[in-house]
Design a protein around this motif. Sequence first.
Motif, PDB file in Angstrom:
ATOM      1  N   GLN A 167       5.332   4.729   3.337  1.00 32.95           N
ATOM      2  CA  GLN A 167       4.685   4.203   2.140  1.00 32.95           C
ATOM      3  C   GLN A 167       4.678   5.180   0.963  1.00 32.95           C
TER       4      GLN A 167
ATOM      5  N   ASP B 100       0.799  -1.223   0.000  1.00 37.99           N
ATOM      6  CA  ASP B 100       0.000   0.000   0.000  1.00 37.99           C
ATOM      7  C   ASP B 100       0.838   1.282   0.000  1.00 37.99           C
ATOM      8  N   HIS B 101       1.586   1.498  -1.071  1.00 44.92           N
ATOM      9  CA  HIS B 101       2.324   2.750  -1.220  1.00 44.92           C
ATOM     10  C   HIS B 101       1.450   3.764  -1.954  1.00 44.92           C
TER      11      HIS B 101
ATOM     12  N   PRO C 260      10.048   8.464   7.942  1.00 44.38           N
ATOM     13  CA  PRO C 260       8.582   8.557   8.060  1.00 44.38           C
ATOM     14  C   PRO C 260       8.057   9.949   7.708  1.00 44.38           C
TER      15      PRO C 260
ATOM     16  N   LYS D 276      -1.444   9.432   4.278  1.00 47.64           N
ATOM     17  CA  LYS D 276      -0.675   8.288   4.739  1.00 47.64           C
ATOM     18  C   LYS D 276      -0.912   8.075   6.227  1.00 47.64           C
ATOM     19  N   PRO D 277      -0.800   6.851   6.697  1.00 49.36           N
ATOM     20  CA  PRO D 277      -0.900   6.616   8.148  1.00 49.36           C
ATOM     21  C   PRO D 277       0.232   7.317   8.903  1.00 49.36           C
ATOM     22  N   GLU D 278       0.076   7.424  10.202  1.00 47.12           N
ATOM     23  CA  GLU D 278       1.084   8.072  11.030  1.00 47.12           C
ATOM     24  C   GLU D 278       2.412   7.318  10.930  1.00 47.12           C
ATOM     25  N   HIS D 279       3.489   8.063  10.771  1.00 44.95           N
ATOM     26  CA  HIS D 279       4.850   7.522  10.687  1.00 44.95           C
ATOM     27  C   HIS D 279       5.010   6.538   9.526  1.00 44.95           C
ATOM     28  N   SER D 280       4.285   6.759   8.465  1.00 44.30           N
ATOM     29  CA  SER D 280       4.294   5.838   7.334  1.00 44.30           C
ATOM     30  C   SER D 280       5.560   5.988   6.485  1.00 44.30           C
TER      31      SER D 280
ATOM     32  N   GLN E 288      -8.946   7.219   1.036  1.00 41.90           N
ATOM     33  CA  GLN E 288      -7.910   7.465   2.040  1.00 41.90           C
ATOM     34  C   GLN E 288      -7.915   8.905   2.547  1.00 41.90           C
TER      35      GLN E 288
ATOM     36  N   SER F  15       4.074  11.514   7.769  1.00 40.28           N
ATOM     37  CA  SER F  15       2.666  11.221   8.055  1.00 40.28           C
ATOM     38  C   SER F  15       1.749  12.155   7.274  1.00 40.28           C
TER      39      SER F  15
ATOM     40  N   ASP G   8      11.171   5.808   1.616  1.00 39.15           N
ATOM     41  CA  ASP G   8      10.760   4.663   2.432  1.00 39.15           C
ATOM     42  C   ASP G   8      11.711   4.342   3.568  1.00 39.15           C
TER      43      ASP G   8
END
Length: 522
Positions: A274, A210-211, A281, A268-272, A258, A283, A278
């Motif tokens: 993706q 899931d990038h 992080p 993006k999710p927290e500290h992702s 999203q 977010s 890469d």
Amino acid sequence: MHRLWISLVLIIFLFPFPAMAQTADFLDPVVDSFDSSLICTGWSDGGCRSMFLIAGKNFLNVNGSPGVKVGNEWAQVLRATSSLIVAVASQGALEKAPIVSVDTTLHTPTLVTTDETLNGLFADSVQVALDAIVQTNDGTRYISAGPKYDDVPRVYYRDSYWTSGMVLMIEPYVVRDQILLLAAGIETDGSVPSATPVDPDGYRLPLWEDHLDSGPYFDMLVYDYVRWTGDTSILSERVNGKTVFAAMEDVLSYLSTQDSDGDYLPEKPEHSLQDWLDSIPRSGEVLSNQVLYYRALRNLVDLSELLNKPSHAQAFHRQSLLVRYQINRLFWNEDDGTYYESCDDDVCVERVTNESALAILYEVVWPQNRNRLFDSLLTLHSNLNDAIPFEDWGVLNAWPLYDGFTPYDYQNGTDWPYLDGINAGARLKYNNVDWYYPLTRWWTFNEEQGTGRTLPEYVSPVDEDGGDEQAWSVNPAVSFVRYGMGVDPDLEGAYTTKHSPNGESTLRDAFVRGHRISVHAK
């Protein structure tokens, strides 16, 4: 009148250059199986024919249609795709095995300019693109990201996109194969990993999942393939039970889900980790991901119109307008004349990034702010920013550096050629004079180091682990052709060449819309 004149000039130069011809193993056809049957109805002479259904790989390339020989007889090919041939021969050929014949001559583009750096950079890029085309034991061909990333044979979505610009000028059917491999990696909900194994049953790393930038890159790759080839059949190819065009729509539908704060921008999710960055992080909403999302939406507008899907085109058009507006409303930093790197819960990160040049290249930035953004990107030039140590060595991916990570190492203040191609491409597109340094300094610095590496993934005065023969590092060479010389066709195949930005330049033997062309720019 100008565009018509250019078209007439190009017709004069639509010819191959035999001196540069060679053969390539990845053009060899592979026959996996065949079935033969006797058909005794429907022929004008009332006789019988042997019909062959031949399954395999690599039956098509830009040199022309395949031939099928059965014994001493050439069969009549009724239908040919890259993986299937239907052919008929005489009744007496029924028990014989067909042999598929294709022209495996490989023509590679060349760039001749008055600048030896550009010539060398382009020549290296062609060779690295060729070396990136790999075949498995069963004949499946794919574009590798490079030796550094091929311990598990896999294809990356972002690397595929930036590498494809050169491969399209060489052999676009390889890009077509890559699209089908990448389509197989798209999840049923429309989420897209960073990479997918060439073997459908191969190992998948959790980091790949899931990038946020992979889906737009897939859509952009299909769009570029169609406009450079005119081959719309790719849109109706079926992978995992759905067409490629449906998969493209699913990608954008997923990204729209999203958005949790109602601003029309995916998060993006927290500290992702993706997206392309890469190892560090980020977010929430990252600028470059939003620009790629916008670009993919615009690509779907054009393809929907091409497929006569007006309701789809209208929906994507409206969504793209909202996305562009929101990017500029939420990310533009008026005080500094640049974009925030990312925003999360109304907190935005002030950092100049080379990737922000995407906003210029893909026409997200408002025109009145374009030159201010160009100027802010000069902060990344080590020869202009006195705060950057080690003097003159390239264009940093970000400034200031990321706290808590090793300085000038990997993704923290190093020079990535694929990003330089974006930066220089944007400048060439709008005739900005500061294009040469980002296009070439990484290459000349690498040459000065004397490590023997060709097209590393990144360069740094302290980190020499940037890999070798990294495919997406061809992007600066591609940008010179597309935005410096103007060879960048739209969906109708039209393009307008430009005056050379750096003395006389001649591009030879590049494949564009069914022809090998030569373009001379002064």
